[in-house]
Design a protein around this motif. Structure first.
Motif: not given
Length: 777
Positions: A153-177
């Motif tokens: 009943g939850a998710s393990d969200p993280f953020v992915r940012l894309r710009y000019n062909g480059k990608v960066q990602e945040s940490t994963v937050v477990k079991k939270s919406c």
């Protein structure tokens, strides 16, 4: 001044739905979501690919919502329900159709990448040059109300940012919406600057592909010009919607944006209407506002105008006088006694609305036992030889199959039994009929008797045309729509109810000629119908008796129905958590709750053992499914006797029951100045909140409260200001008709009412002055 939106939704029927069951059929129902929050679930229609629901709802909500989605589902008893398809209507689409969106809409396939919800809090900027470098800086703060993608009943969200062909990602937050990141990312600006910065939210999965949760796209040239953008941004789907061959849905959806001013702003209009109703037709000038409404209101909005007028005059204590005036206007027109009040005039619609607003408890008390018996017994009832099928003919013994005549005779006995029980309940219900309904019927009885002195039969038919044909019979035929049952009837029960409703209609017509001419197969029931007509006539005579007789019966009439002060009551499960409030101290897990205009009381039985004053209720909101393993849990945040904030978690039986309780609690607490603006949709366990992982138990919530979202119900308290606003808005649309209506008339002091500019709702264009001169209107 209050701004609000009212969303009227009617889910009519579906057609050509795909088969989801191995037997080549489906068991469809609909779920209505407002911005991905489930508000309504229709009843299931079993074993059909062309279901009919006919269910109507009105939702009051904040004007900031984005879309309404209707999902068609197939109910499965042994596995998860299947999604057949959906229809999504945005707020902008509804604004483009001020009279409402109506018609057939093709269902579209549900794509997981389109099923996004929630918002993300971002700060994006292009700061000044640093070491001769130009950078694009994005701070990801937090998100709320993300989609639940995991079984817990939850998710393990993280953020992915894309710009000019480059990608960066945040940490994963477990079991939270409701994750919190507070992470900053930098990209070196390209020369020339790239067109877009894409911020995507994903659900991380250990096994399998990650699930898409939504995205926000920024124009980098726009960011360079603005310097910085900061705030909550709604997540968007990844691809455009596409249509599929999944059948279609017939809908009627209308959005009504309202700005309701304080009640004193509508006093000129209300006073004018009340003055006309009090004076009646005897004392009137050449212009009469109620007459204008009667003659110019079109069929498409007549029901809405009627309900607004009824509720307005109920609040003014003049509903009997208002209905009497409409009776006079209707009887002044050329009419025949046999067709009186059979058209959908303003008088007919107003009386029909009046019965629903004031008589639903009475209706439930009269029809409830018989309807329940029909649903529980599931007897086969058929009188039409052309509709009897061999498969429906049962066995009367071990070896002999019943003949057609025996089946009809058995059906007659069952139907006559139901009809007799129902007529007995109606005859005995005269003392229990609300006094305001009896007073209106008494006046109608007298008016028709005066209009047709040679047809004394007509005054009885005038009463039954409303009571039987427009109130009792529709409720018998579709009890779900009158809140008599929670589910639609199956095919066999539906046929029994239809025949019973037809019998009540014939009794209401108070003559058997029409019944014999149209449906000769009703002949076996004619003796019972003839007896029913005599019973109905005696009942009407008692119903419209003198006020002195009514007062003598008053004590008897109070035996039926719960007190009018009760807003909602029922059994709820109390889920135990850490706390010390009166609800949490209760020893029983299942309690009977009763909500009134003063308090929320509870106990092991309907007798009250504990109460929480409405002034101490701070919020009523939903709870995340993962908190207790159920999606039907609500929380009531309140203050205990010591002034400490406590939260009670209460489990309802279904999503409709949950939303009805939330709606009722929010309505009675609407004037509480201490209601919370934020809340935690999870539960505090161990040392943190399950929703956002905050460790401060009494801190600000991670999501906004939805205290403005309510469902309209026939038990709603009167709101004269809102009804006056709707009438005023309707009259604004009649300005052209009003000019034609008044053209050539003399001075009209009756319409010398001034609506000042300060009392003008900003969403509509009001005339400066409603003056005696037609050219000034």
């Amino acid at each position: 001044m209050a701004r609000r939106s009212a969303l009227s939704i009617r889910i009519v029927e579906g057609r050509n739905l795909p088969a989801k069951d191995i037997m080549g059929s489906s068991d469809p129902y609909c779920i209505v979501k407002i911005d991905d929050e489930t508000i309504i679930r229709t009843a299931t229609v079993w074993k059909t690919l062309s279901p009919f629901w006919g269910e109507e709802y009105e939702v009051h909500l904040q004007p900031t919502f984005h879309s309404v989605s209707i999902y068609v589902m197939d109910e499965d008893a042994l596995s998860h329900d299947d999604v057949i398809g959906k229809v999504c209507i945005t707020r902008d689409m509804l604004v483009e159709h001020p009279k409402g969106f109506s018609g057939w809409v093709s269902l579209s396939e549900v794509d997981p990448d389109e099923e996004v919800q929630g918002e993300i809090h971002l700060q994006v900027e292009v700061p000044g040059s640093q070491d001769s470098r130009r950078v694009l800086c994005c701070t990801v703060l937090e998100a709320r109300d993300l989609a639940r993608k995991d079984r817990n009943g939850a998710s393990d969200p993280f953020v992915r940012l894309r710009y000019n062909g480059k990608v960066q990602e945040s940490t994963v937050v477990k079991k939270s919406c409701y994750p919190r990141w507070n992470e900053t990312f930098e990209f070196e600006l390209a020369e020339p600057a790239g067109e877009k910065l894409c911020v995507e939210v994903w659900d991380w999965d250990l096994v399998g592909r990650n699930d898409f949760l939504g995205k926000v796209v920024f124009s980098v040239p726009g960011l360079e010009a603005a310097g910085q953008e900061e705030g909550w941004f709604r997540l968007q789907p990844d691809k455009s919607k596409h249509q599929g061959s999944l059948g279609s849905l017939q809908l009627q959806v209308r959005l009504r944006d309202e700005t309701v001013l304080p009640s004193h702003c509508y006093q000129p209009l209300v006073q004018l209407l009340c003055q006309e109703v009090k004076s009646g037709r005897q004392v009137r000038g050449p212009f009469h506002l109620v007459t204008l409404l009667d003659e110019t209101t079109t069929a498409e909005c007549r029901q809405e105008v009627a309900i607004s007028l009824v509720r307005l005059f109920l609040g003014q204590g003049l509903v009997k006088e208002f209905l009497d005036l409409l009776f006079e206007l209707e009887l002044a027109k050329p009419c025949e006694p046999n067709t009186l009040f059979r058209s959908n005039s303003l008088a007919s619609k107003s009386m029909e609305s009046f019965l629903k607003v004031t008589g639903m408890l009475y209706l439930h008390a009269v029809l409830g036992p018989t309807i329940t018996r029909v649903f529980e017994e599931k007897k086969y009832v058929e009188l039409d030889p052309g509709k009897i099928e061999v498969k429906d003919v049962g066995c009367s013994g071990l070896h002999r199959v019943q003949t057609e005549g025996e089946v009809i005779e058995q059906g007659r006995q069952h139907l006559q039994s139901y009809l007799g029980e129902l007529l007995d309940a109606i005859v005995k219900s005269a003392p229990a009929c609300p006094p305001v309904i009896r007073a209106a019927f008494r006046q109608l009885f007298l008016r028709v008797g005066e209009r047709f002195p040679q047809h004394q039969h007509a005054k009885f038919v005038a009463i039954t045309s409303f009571l039987c044909l427009r109130f009792f019979s529709p409720a018998i035929m579709t009890p779900k729509l009158f809140h008599l049952r929670e589910t639609h009837a199956d095919a066999r029960t539906s046929r029994t109810l239809l025949l019973l409703a037809k019998a009540v209609q014939i009794v209401g017509n108070m003559e058997l000629v029409a019944g014999r001419a149209k449906e000769a197969w009703l002949a076996p029931l004619l003796p019972a119908l003839q007896q029913g007509i005599a019973q109905m006539k005696d009942f009407i005579a008692r119903l419209v008796g003198t006020e002195e007789e009514e007062e003598e019966e008053e004590g008897e009439g109070q035996l039926l129905g719960p007190p009018a002060v009760v807003v909602k009551e029922g059994l709820l499960f109390v889920l135990k958590t850490r706390g010390k409030g009166p609800l949490l101290a209760a020893t029983a897990k299942k309690l009977h709750f009763c909500l009134t205009g003063e308090a929320l009381s509870f106990g092991k039985s309907p007798g009250r053992s504990g109460t929480i004053a409405l002034a101490d209720i701070l919020a009523a909101e939903k709870v995340e499914e993962k908190s207790f393993g159920s999606s039907y849990v609500m929380q009531v945040v309140y203050l205990d006797a010591g002034g400490q904030q406590e939260t009670a978690y209460l489990q309802c039986k279904c999503v409709n029951d949950l939303n009805q309780w939330l709606s009722a609690l929010r309505k009675v607490c609407v004037n509480n100045p201490r209601v919370l603006r934020t809340y935690h949709p999870g539960v505090f366990r161990g040392d943190k909140w399950s929703c956002c992982h905050q460790r401060q138990r009494t801190g600000l919530g991670c999501d906004r409260t939805r205290h403005g979202v309510t469902l309209q119900d026939w038990t709603d308290p009167l709101d004269p200001a809102a009804e006056a606003q709707r009438l005023f808005h309707h009259l604004q649309g009649l300005r052209g008709t009003l000019r034609c209506y008044l053209r050539g008339t003399r001075s009209h002091t009756h319409w010398n009412t001034k609506l000042s500019s300060e009392s003008r709702p900003p969403l509509i264009t009001a005339p400066r002055k409603l003056s005696p001169t037609p050219s000034r209107i």
